[in-house]
Scaffold this active site. Structure first.
Site, short mmCIF file in Angstrom:
data_model
loop_
_atom_site.label_atom_id
_atom_site.label_comp_id
_atom_site.label_asym_id
_atom_site.label_seq_id
_atom_site.Cartn_x
_atom_site.Cartn_y
_atom_site.Cartn_z
N SER A 91 0.83 -1.20 0.00
CA SER A 91 0.00 0.00 0.00
C SER A 91 0.87 1.26 0.00
O SER A 91 1.72 1.42 -0.88
CB SER A 91 -0.96 -0.04 1.19
OG SER A 91 -1.97 0.92 1.09
N ASP B 258 -10.03 -4.08 -4.57
CA ASP B 258 -9.15 -3.05 -4.00
C ASP B 258 -9.30 -1.78 -4.82
O ASP B 258 -9.13 -1.80 -6.05
CB ASP B 258 -7.69 -3.55 -4.04
CG ASP B 258 -6.71 -2.55 -3.44
OD1 ASP B 258 -7.15 -1.53 -2.88
OD2 ASP B 258 -5.50 -2.81 -3.57
N HIS C 281 -7.87 -5.31 -0.66
CA HIS C 281 -6.75 -4.54 -0.14
C HIS C 281 -6.39 -5.05 1.26
O HIS C 281 -7.26 -5.23 2.11
CB HIS C 281 -7.09 -3.06 -0.06
CG HIS C 281 -5.92 -2.20 0.28
ND1 HIS C 281 -4.99 -1.80 -0.67
CD2 HIS C 281 -5.48 -1.70 1.45
CE1 HIS C 281 -4.05 -1.08 -0.08
NE2 HIS C 281 -4.33 -1.01 1.21
#
Length: 306
Positions: free
Chosen positions: A153, A249, A279
């Site tokens: 991320s 995501d 995610h």
């Protein structure tokens, strides 16, 4: 393909919690640390916390060694955060698994978070930690010629920035970069995945925009290449990249776009897309079977580069 049932159960349970953007960052951080503290932690050969010099003061790192032998590849790992939350404690499990599966030393970096440390504090801390790791690799059981940067991320954003900065500085040289559902662009305009996966999949569009707003204090920095790596003019000459994206995501499209840009620039790039993942799924390694499979596959590819 529907969201994996193990992850759907987690998403359903989280639906009862208040939206991330309505909670104070300190409260969120404490909550995530309490939640991840319950995960099973595989044993590794040695774990040590240290403080190292950084551009704004000392930076905390955690060093994982698979054993006390020398000459291992070394991964400098940057945890996910939405630029605001999480720590080396919340990502302890994923770093332990990476250490064991890749048989590498892992140096996890507690870089500065917004709002206390807005852009560019995070990239600056991560670059300093990577240079420290290269300079001290031998002393922690690593090989300075076998360096990898990695992250998930916002941590993957840090990895992309560090890789480009080191390219431009002429070193230290990296063998590879491991990018797990990276944040690569300020969402203006937002890609289609923000609309398709911005609700009901875990990380929400409103939470991600909240993180961006805390991270970027000056509006002119939104599209700075150190904040939005997809805006970098020249991606050639970067180390080989393994990029993971997930269907459920909101960062799906920008991760795919960044991998495409790397390929266009001639960078050895593997894009691996998981149709039933969301995610943050890699944080469930050891719990969700697909996360275990993804870690094994990524480590197998990385092993060919080191």
């Amino acid at each position: 393909m529907p969201l994996h049932p193990q992850l759907q159960a987690i998403v359903d349970a989280a639906a009862a919690l208040p939206p991330m953007e309505t909670v104070l960052p300190a409260t969120l951080r404490a909550g995530y640390e309490a939640q991840t503290a319950r995960l099973a932690r595989p044993d590794v050969g040695h774990v040590e916390d240290r403080m190292i010099p950084g551009p704004r003061g000392d930076v905390r790192i955690r060093i994982y060694r698979p054993d006390m032998q020398d000459g291992h590849a070394v991964v400098t790992y940057f945890h996910g955060s939405a630029f605001v939350i999480c720590s080396i404690d919340t990502h302890d499990v994923i770093c332990r698994h990476l250490c064991l599966v890749l048989n590498a030393v892992v140096v996890s970096v507690d870089y500065g978070l917004a709002p206390e440390a807005p852009f560019p504090a995070g990239p600056d801390d991560c670059e300093a930690a990577t240079i420290w790791t290269a300079e001290n690799a031998t002393s922690i059981g690593g090989d300075p010629a076998r360096l990898i940067v990695a992250g998930d991320s916002a941590g993957a954003t840090m990895a992309t920035v560090v890789a480009r900065r080191l390219r431009d500085a002429g070193g230290p040289n990296l063998a590879a970069q491991f990018l797990i559902y990276p944040v690569t662009d300020y969402p203006d305009p937002a890609p289609a995945s923000y609309q398709e996966r911005g609700q009901g999949c875990g990380l929400t569009a409103s939470a991600m925009c909240w993180g961006w707003d805390l991270y970027i204090r000056n509006q002119e920095d939104r599209f700075h290449p150190d904040a939005s790596p997809l805006r970098v003019a020249d991606l050639s000459g970067l180390p080989p990249a393994y990029v993971i994206t997930a269907e459920y995501d909101l960062l799906r499209d920008e991760g795919k776009a960044y991998a495409a840009r790397l390929l266009q620039a001639g960078v050895d790039t593997a894009l691996v897309h998981y149709d039933d993942m969301n995610h943050g799924f890699m944080g469930m390694v050891g719990v969700v079977d697909r996360a275990d499979q993804a870690m094994i596959a990524a480590s197998g590819w990385l092993a060919t580069k080191i």
